[in-house]
Write an enzyme that holds these catalytic residues in place. Structure first.
Site, short mmCIF file in Angstrom:
data_model
loop_
_atom_site.label_atom_id
_atom_site.label_comp_id
_atom_site.label_asym_id
_atom_site.label_seq_id
_atom_site.Cartn_x
_atom_site.Cartn_y
_atom_site.Cartn_z
N ASP A 143 0.81 -1.23 0.00
CA ASP A 143 0.00 0.00 0.00
C ASP A 143 0.84 1.27 0.00
O ASP A 143 0.30 2.36 0.11
CB ASP A 143 -0.98 0.05 1.19
CG ASP A 143 -2.16 -0.89 0.99
OD1 ASP A 143 -2.26 -1.48 -0.10
OD2 ASP A 143 -2.97 -1.02 1.92
N CYS A 208 -20.18 -16.53 -3.29
CA CYS A 208 -19.91 -15.14 -2.89
C CYS A 208 -20.83 -14.17 -3.63
O CYS A 208 -21.32 -13.19 -3.06
CB CYS A 208 -18.45 -14.77 -3.09
SG CYS A 208 -17.85 -15.03 -4.77
S1 SF4 Z 1 -14.97 -20.49 -4.55
FE1 SF4 Z 1 -14.95 -18.69 -5.86
S2 SF4 Z 1 -17.10 -18.33 -6.41
FE2 SF4 Z 1 -17.08 -19.72 -4.63
S3 SF4 Z 1 -17.28 -18.34 -2.89
FE3 SF4 Z 1 -15.08 -18.70 -3.18
S4 SF4 Z 1 -14.42 -16.99 -4.49
FE4 SF4 Z 1 -16.66 -17.07 -4.62
#
Ligand code: SF4
Ligand code: SF4
Length: 368
Positions: A143, A208
């Site tokens: 950063d 996600c």
């Molecule tokens: S495996 Fe990939 S798509 Fe599934 S929750 Fe983790 S980051 Fe998201």
């Protein structure tokens, strides 16, 4: 120095990686310092305005796309990572019933400020490298310099970038803090083949994307303007109703897309991975009503050596008001609502705070 490839190169890589381990980093890898493989994707993200008001990302864009712009003659990048949390589930069982309500802090900010922790050890690592390779030049990032740290970390084999755009290690999780040392030392292997092979650690998973409360994620892209990690920490203005409603009890960052990821679920292997003592939780929740009464001196005293310092006082009050509003939507409390009304009418409060208080009351008036 050109190591000449082959066994000599590997021996130097091993030596450099051993120095990183010696400096206490959980993970380390070496990337070559070529420009980004995803320049068009990053340029399109910026052109679309998905970086919100983080103007520095747009201003530094072309520099960020090429690590050699940050260190003349850079040939490789030593990428390192610390684990800041284990895979255990978050929240106490009585969180839904506690009153007055409290606000939740993202895991990376619960212990000592990672900037301080990582940079101190990165400086020590760079000093060790300078001593060992006196004819070479080294410059630390973390950063401090505009670099695409997630792409570099993936290139170095630290992990893979998931659909939520965060670096994860299959089976070990994504609670990782990243740092870099740019080096003129020419010891990286061309990692283009690895970059292709590691592009997708997700397969058909969309957890996600489905769990993100603000619909900020499309595969391998996050719209910062909709992401609570941005709205609560980087954005200084008021927050749109739909995002505020979806923010729940988060008052500094958000971990939902990481919490639901299969790679972050507890396993025999991941439970054994150590977390440095400095990242142990000191503060995972904060009293929302207390925040409304803070002065600037209170804020500073609360957040010594903490990444929580990044949000300014009006942002903390704005975030606390939004979290209070979300709690009140489920359980009305006339005393707290009176307090919010006082803030909305207080000429000594910051405009953003007063306006957010008024927005909360307006939304509450509409709820059943
Ligand atoms: S495996 Fe990939 S798509 Fe599934 S929750 Fe983790 S980051 Fe998201
Ligand atoms: S941090 Fe929260 S708001 Fe941001 S993308 Fe992840 S789940 Fe969505």
């Amino acid at each position: 120095m050109n190591a000449g490839g082959g066994a000599a190169n590997r021996a130097l890589q091993d030596e450099v990686l051993a120095l990183a381990a010696n400096a206490g980093f959980a993970l380390a890898g070496i990337a070559d310092a070529r420009p980004s493989d995803h320049a068009e994707h990053v340029r399109a993200w910026i052109a679309d305005g998905r970086h919100g008001s983080m103007d520095w990302l747009a201003n530094d864009l072309e520099i960020r796309l090429d690590p050699r712009r940050m260190l003349r003659g850079a040939r490789s990048v030593l990428c390192v990572a610390d684990r800041y949390a284990g895979p255990r589930p978050d929240r106490r069982s009585d969180a839904a019933t506690e009153w007055p309500p409290r606000g939740r802090v993202a895991r990376y900010a619960r212990g000592d400020d990672y900037h301080i922790v990582l940079r101190k050890r990165l400086r020590r690592l760079a000093a060790m490298l300078r001593e060992r390779f006196p004819d070479e030049r080294f410059r630390i990032a973390c950063d401090l310099l505009p670099v695409l740290e997630r792409e570099l970390a993936a290139r170095a084999g630290i992990g893979k970038v998931g659909k939520h755009t965060i670096v994860l290690r299959p089976g070990e999780g994504s609670y990782l803090l990243l740092g870099e040392v740019l080096m003129t030392l020419d010891i990286a292997e061309d990692s283009r083949a690895r970059a292709k092979e590691t592009l997708d650690p997700c397969g058909t998973c969309t957890r996600c994307i489905d769990a993100c409360p603000t619909n900020a994620i499309s595969p391998f892209s996050v719209d910062a303007r909709r992401c609570i990690a941005y709205t609560s920490i980087e954005h200084r203005g008021t927050i749109p109703d739909d995002i505020a409603d979806a923010t729940g009890d988060w008052i500094f960052g958000c971990d939902i897309c990481q919490e639901v990821c299969p790679h972050n679920q507890p396993s025999r292997r991941s439970k054994r991975l150590p977390v440095l003592e400095v990242y142990r939780e000191r503060r995972s929740e904060l009293d929302l009503l207390a925040i409304l009464g803070w002065t600037e001196a209170d804020r500073q005293a609360m957040f010594v050596k903490s990444a929580l310092r990044r949000a300014f006082l009006p942002m903390w009050k704005r975030n606390a008001l939004i979290a209070l509003g979300n709690a009140l939507a489920a359980r009305r409390d006339p005393a707290i609502e009176r307090r919010i009304a006082e803030i909305a009418a207080d000429p000594n409060e910051d405009d953003v705070v007063r306006s957010t208080a008024a927005d909360v009351l307006r939304r509450l008036a509409r709820s059943p």
